[in-house]
Design a protein around this motif. Sequence first.
Motif, PDB file in Angstrom:
ATOM      1  N   GLU A  29      28.570  38.557  37.736  1.00 30.76           N
ATOM      2  CA  GLU A  29      28.428  37.121  37.525  1.00 30.76           C
ATOM      3  C   GLU A  29      28.914  36.727  36.135  1.00 30.76           C
ATOM      4  OE1 GLU A  29      24.575  35.763  40.125  1.00 30.76           O
ATOM      5  OE2 GLU A  29      24.230  37.225  38.528  1.00 30.76           O
ATOM      6  N   THR A  30      28.546  37.520  35.133  1.00 31.60           N
ATOM      7  CA  THR A  30      28.944  37.218  33.764  1.00 31.60           C
ATOM      8  C   THR A  30      30.467  37.225  33.618  1.00 31.60           C
ATOM      9  OG1 THR A  30      26.918  38.268  32.967  1.00 31.60           O
ATOM     10  CG2 THR A  30      28.651  37.896  31.354  1.00 31.60           C
ATOM     11  N   ASP A  31      31.120  38.148  34.298  1.00 24.92           N
ATOM     12  CA  ASP A  31      32.579  38.227  34.214  1.00 24.92           C
ATOM     13  C   ASP A  31      33.265  37.131  35.015  1.00 24.92           C
ATOM     14  OD1 ASP A  31      32.366  40.436  32.608  1.00 24.92           O
ATOM     15  OD2 ASP A  31      32.588  41.877  34.248  1.00 24.92           O
ATOM     16  N   PHE A  32      32.670  36.765  36.143  1.00 28.29           N
ATOM     17  CA  PHE A  32      33.366  35.883  37.080  1.00 28.29           C
ATOM     18  C   PHE A  32      33.095  34.399  36.831  1.00 28.29           C
ATOM     19  CE2 PHE A  32      33.723  33.810  41.300  1.00 28.29           C
ATOM     20  CZ  PHE A  32      35.081  34.028  41.517  1.00 28.29           C
ATOM     21  N   TYR A  33      31.841  34.056  36.503  1.00 27.03           N
ATOM     22  CA  TYR A  33      31.476  32.644  36.374  1.00 27.03           C
ATOM     23  C   TYR A  33      32.072  32.031  35.114  1.00 27.03           C
ATOM     24  CZ  TYR A  33      27.967  32.816  40.129  1.00 27.03           C
ATOM     25  OH  TYR A  33      27.332  32.933  41.334  1.00 27.03           O
ATOM     26  N   GLN A  34      32.459  30.764  35.205  1.00 31.34           N
ATOM     27  CA  GLN A  34      32.931  29.998  34.063  1.00 31.34           C
ATOM     28  C   GLN A  34      31.798  29.209  33.408  1.00 31.34           C
ATOM     29  OE1 GLN A  34      36.166  30.243  32.854  1.00 31.34           O
ATOM     30  NE2 GLN A  34      36.137  31.904  34.367  1.00 31.34           N
ATOM     31  N   PHE A  35      30.712  28.968  34.148  1.00 32.26           N
ATOM     32  CA  PHE A  35      29.522  28.342  33.572  1.00 32.26           C
ATOM     33  C   PHE A  35      28.303  28.753  34.385  1.00 32.26           C
ATOM     34  CE2 PHE A  35      30.778  25.324  36.810  1.00 32.26           C
ATOM     35  CZ  PHE A  35      29.586  24.922  37.361  1.00 32.26           C
ATOM     36  N   PHE A  36      27.129  28.633  33.784  1.00 29.16           N
ATOM     37  CA  PHE A  36      25.852  28.916  34.428  1.00 29.16           C
ATOM     38  C   PHE A  36      24.993  27.653  34.410  1.00 29.16           C
ATOM     39  CE2 PHE A  36      26.501  33.504  33.569  1.00 29.16           C
ATOM     40  CZ  PHE A  36      26.154  33.990  34.803  1.00 29.16           C
ATOM     41  N   ASN A  37      24.121  27.544  35.392  1.00 30.42           N
ATOM     42  CA  ASN A  37      23.044  26.559  35.298  1.00 30.42           C
ATOM     43  C   ASN A  37      21.746  27.217  35.735  1.00 30.42           C
ATOM     44  OD1 ASN A  37      22.679  26.299  38.180  1.00 30.42           O
ATOM     45  ND2 ASN A  37      24.529  25.032  38.216  1.00 30.42           N
ATOM     46  N   VAL A  38      20.652  26.529  35.555  1.00 30.04           N
ATOM     47  CA  VAL A  38      19.352  27.152  35.823  1.00 30.04           C
ATOM     48  C   VAL A  38      19.132  27.436  37.305  1.00 30.04           C
ATOM     49  CG1 VAL A  38      18.215  26.260  33.783  1.00 30.04           C
ATOM     50  CG2 VAL A  38      18.234  24.891  35.878  1.00 30.04           C
ATOM     51  N   VAL A  42      39.127  30.177  49.964  1.00 32.00           N
ATOM     52  CA  VAL A  42      39.068  30.001  48.516  1.00 32.00           C
ATOM     53  C   VAL A  42      40.474  29.822  47.953  1.00 32.00           C
ATOM     54  CG1 VAL A  42      38.407  31.092  46.331  1.00 32.00           C
ATOM     55  CG2 VAL A  42      36.951  31.341  48.357  1.00 32.00           C
ATOM     56  N   ASP A  43      40.639  28.847  47.054  1.00 29.66           N
ATOM     57  CA  ASP A  43      41.922  28.598  46.394  1.00 29.66           C
ATOM     58  C   ASP A  43      42.155  29.685  45.340  1.00 29.66           C
ATOM     59  OD1 ASP A  43      44.214  27.664  45.273  1.00 29.66           O
ATOM     60  OD2 ASP A  43      43.322  25.836  44.406  1.00 29.66           O
ATOM     61  N   LYS A  44      43.134  30.509  45.592  1.00 25.99           N
ATOM     62  CA  LYS A  44      43.411  31.632  44.697  1.00 25.99           C
ATOM     63  C   LYS A  44      44.682  31.423  43.869  1.00 25.99           C
ATOM     64  CE  LYS A  44      41.312  34.656  48.195  1.00 25.99           C
ATOM     65  NZ  LYS A  44      41.506  35.804  49.120  1.00 25.99           N
ATOM     66  N   THR A  45      45.178  30.209  43.821  1.00 27.89           N
ATOM     67  CA  THR A  45      46.453  29.942  43.144  1.00 27.89           C
ATOM     68  C   THR A  45      46.289  29.667  41.659  1.00 27.89           C
ATOM     69  OG1 THR A  45      46.290  27.582  43.693  1.00 27.89           O
ATOM     70  CG2 THR A  45      47.430  29.017  45.273  1.00 27.89           C
ATOM     71  N   HIS A  46      45.048  29.486  41.199  1.00 23.14           N
ATOM     72  CA  HIS A  46      44.845  29.195  39.775  1.00 23.14           C
ATOM     73  C   HIS A  46      45.331  30.370  38.927  1.00 23.14           C
ATOM     74  CE1 HIS A  46      42.774  28.240  35.992  1.00 23.14           C
ATOM     75  NE2 HIS A  46      42.718  26.974  36.456  1.00 23.14           N
ATOM     76  N   ALA A  47      45.896  30.041  37.780  1.00 25.96           N
ATOM     77  CA  ALA A  47      46.506  31.072  36.929  1.00 25.96           C
ATOM     78  C   ALA A  47      45.500  32.102  36.458  1.00 25.96           C
ATOM     79  CB  ALA A  47      47.191  30.407  35.722  1.00 25.96           C
ATOM     80  N   ASP A  48      44.251  31.703  36.230  1.00 27.29           N
ATOM     81  CA  ASP A  48      43.233  32.619  35.725  1.00 27.29           C
ATOM     82  C   ASP A  48      42.456  33.341  36.823  1.00 27.29           C
ATOM     83  OD1 ASP A  48      43.873  31.928  33.125  1.00 27.29           O
ATOM     84  OD2 ASP A  48      42.438  30.265  33.073  1.00 27.29           O
ATOM     85  N   PHE A  49      42.848  33.095  38.070  1.00 27.48           N
ATOM     86  CA  PHE A  49      42.084  33.691  39.164  1.00 27.48           C
ATOM     87  C   PHE A  49      42.357  35.181  39.246  1.00 27.48           C
ATOM     88  CE2 PHE A  49      41.232  34.940  43.535  1.00 27.48           C
ATOM     89  CZ  PHE A  49      39.985  34.370  43.742  1.00 27.48           C
ATOM     90  N   ASN A  50      41.291  35.985  39.249  1.00 24.64           N
ATOM     91  CA  ASN A  50      41.381  37.442  39.337  1.00 24.64           C
ATOM     92  C   ASN A  50      40.840  37.867  40.697  1.00 24.64           C
ATOM     93  OD1 ASN A  50      40.890  40.248  39.175  1.00 24.64           O
ATOM     94  ND2 ASN A  50      40.714  40.131  36.932  1.00 24.64           N
ATOM     95  N   GLU A  51      41.715  38.162  41.625  1.00 23.11           N
ATOM     96  CA  GLU A  51      41.292  38.447  42.998  1.00 23.11           C
ATOM     97  C   GLU A  51      40.476  39.732  43.091  1.00 23.11           C
ATOM     98  OE1 GLU A  51      43.034  38.516  47.557  1.00 23.11           O
ATOM     99  OE2 GLU A  51      44.364  38.086  45.879  1.00 23.11           O
ATOM    100  N   ASN A  52      40.836  40.752  42.299  1.00 14.67           N
ATOM    101  CA  ASN A  52      40.062  41.998  42.331  1.00 14.67           C
ATOM    102  C   ASN A  52      38.629  41.763  41.847  1.00 14.67           C
ATOM    103  OD1 ASN A  52      42.180  43.565  43.308  1.00 14.67           O
ATOM    104  ND2 ASN A  52      42.963  44.013  41.249  1.00 14.67           N
ATOM    105  N   LEU A  53      38.514  40.984  40.744  1.00 13.87           N
ATOM    106  CA  LEU A  53      37.179  40.667  40.237  1.00 13.87           C
ATOM    107  C   LEU A  53      36.406  39.828  41.246  1.00 13.87           C
ATOM    108  CD1 LEU A  53      35.190  40.822  37.884  1.00 13.87           C
ATOM    109  CD2 LEU A  53      36.244  38.753  36.950  1.00 13.87           C
ATOM    110  N   PHE A  54      37.107  38.911  41.927  1.00 19.76           N
ATOM    111  CA  PHE A  54      36.477  38.067  42.947  1.00 19.76           C
ATOM    112  C   PHE A  54      35.933  38.911  44.097  1.00 19.76           C
ATOM    113  CE2 PHE A  54      37.195  35.626  46.950  1.00 19.76           C
ATOM    114  CZ  PHE A  54      36.165  34.719  46.801  1.00 19.76           C
ATOM    115  N   ASN A  55      36.742  39.833  44.580  1.00 19.90           N
ATOM    116  CA  ASN A  55      36.308  40.676  45.699  1.00 19.90           C
ATOM    117  C   ASN A  55      35.141  41.583  45.292  1.00 19.90           C
ATOM    118  OD1 ASN A  55      38.222  39.624  47.458  1.00 19.90           O
ATOM    119  ND2 ASN A  55      39.777  41.126  46.850  1.00 19.90           N
TER     120      ASN A  55
END
Length: 664
Positions: free
Chosen positions: A125-134, A423-436
């Motif tokens: 989660e720490t590696d993949f998420y761009q933000f957290f909420n409670v 899931v939209d995987k076209t974003h430049a920062d998208f890491n498919e291996n990390l996502f999987n």
Amino acid sequence: MGIGDKIRKDIRQKVTNFLNEETTKLASIIKEVFPELENKPDEFNKYLKELTDLKDENKHGCWEWRTLWEVQLSNTWEPYWTAIPLGNPEKGLAIERDDNAFDETWLKNQDNISQPIVDLPDKFETDFYQFFNVGTWWGSIQQRLGLCLNNVKYTRNWEIATAPGERSTISGKFSAVHPRFNWGKFSEGRGTASGSMRLFWNVMSQAYPGLFNGSEKLNALEITKRMAWVYGGVAEDLGIDVQSIVKKIKSRPSGEEKAFELVEVNQTIYEQLLRFPNSSSIASARFIHDDNHQLTSKYRQLLGDEIKNHFSRRYSKFFDSLSRRSSHVLKTDKKVNPNNHWNDNYNGVMFSSKWLADDMALKTDDAAKLKELVNQAHKETGFGEGSPADWWVILLADGDGMGDYVSGKKLEKYHSYVEADTVDKTHADFNENLFNTFLSETDKRMGPATHVGLNRALLDFSNRLVPYLTEQRFCGRVVYSGGDDVMVMLPIEDLPEYLLSLRAAWCGGNDPYGEFENNHNSTSNSTTGYWYPKPGVEQVKELPQRPHFTMGENATMSAGVVFVHKSVPLPTVLESLWEAESGRAKKITGKDGLCFRVIYGGGNQLEALMKGELLEKWWDWVKDYEEYQDKLAPLLYRLAEELPRRASITEIMIILESSEGNYE
């Protein structure tokens, strides 16, 4: 408290009016209650004075029980609650990455508040998420709330009212009420004299015929529960036109004379306002539904003719009204009386001499005569010594591990819930291996949205599926259904397939009756299930034509089931039921347990335990009885002999020979 006040005032008015009626003979009431006082004028006159005082509307000192009512009612319901903080007052409810890292202090504060049972957030989660909420800590917060609530619940200081004098004959709790019972005077010692209590409750049975039987003595809470629907204004508050029903009954002619005298009118009004069946109607509901008027009509005619020959016209008319009133079992009433004509149903009370005698307000000798007539009608109709109303079933079911669902502990990995192809995987920062890796390694969190889904599943189950299965598919009635808790009453014939249907609805399994589809999306590997009403199925047209949420394929529930003989008091039944569910079924290793109990009229009990996952196979085995008939255990034979002969032990007729040589 408001309902209780209304009932207390109604009792005073009804009892006073009854004692002041021209047809009411006070001396006759005393002779009926105390026949032994015929040659004891002093004691006889003492009770006569009590009734004379009670009938005096201006003698307020005779009705001094208000404090007793308030003490008993106010110490019965006590709300309790708990709260813990959400988030951190020094920070917002969400946090974004800063230079590819999260604020460790913010994260630590959330852990301190929620005290999660797992590390939050995990490394994926720490590696993949761009933000957290409670919301990530939502499940842990809910679990901590539950623990806090239990702590409050078990450490409350209850103020239980003292209970001098006679206790309730139903529950044994709290003092039985009496108009002269001034709790302020009696709270430290004695109660009301037993003779006075006995006399008052006999008067109550005559002022409210059919509601009280004269022998029972109730506390304020029990009276309020029994009378709330009609006399406490609950039915009227829920939109039932009470006055219209009263007017219709009082103006209804029958032949050359009114069908009912005042007593019968009052009771019929009460019966028409009821919305829940008596146990006799529950027990006989499936029999009456499937009988198609044949034996039921024959039995009623036989008994009616005998009553007409042995009792007055008044009682004959009364029996007609009691036996043809609604059973309040919806499926049965709809089958027997599809056009909903007045008094065109069948009520199971006609099969039970005891309850029929109570409803007809028969005295001891007349009640004994009625019992003979009922037994004779049973034999002439072919029921033998029993009847279709002898046994009924009550079931208490509860979802297993609900705390783990609320905390999120029961949730699977994210791959079970996310459609990766969408899931939209076209974003430049998208890491498919990390996502999987995230999908396969991280448990789904119980956030606010997932909690809404859980609530939706519980609402669909308790508010839609349980009422439909119980009252539309089967001949039962729901006592209560809220969240994962279910209590229902059923005829014994309906139980096996009802249990299968209920468990399938809970976990989104295959519907035994094929009225629902559960293949929402064959391409999804989601473990959450849905039940869809099949298009074109007539029976389910009244349900919303949408997917009904369920708890998912891994969800289980435990249940206690009690087969009850009609003579067993309800408090005994409920005590056994709760023990069967929480003390036995829930204690089976891994839960998913079923505890079956049989309570006989003499108080003896039989018990059997089963793992829920075996229920379907067991029922298939029972239906293929012919293949295994030589292997049935002696216990099953005993049950087949003891339970009514109409019990669906198998789909084919079971031939049993008793030790006396009688075949069943």
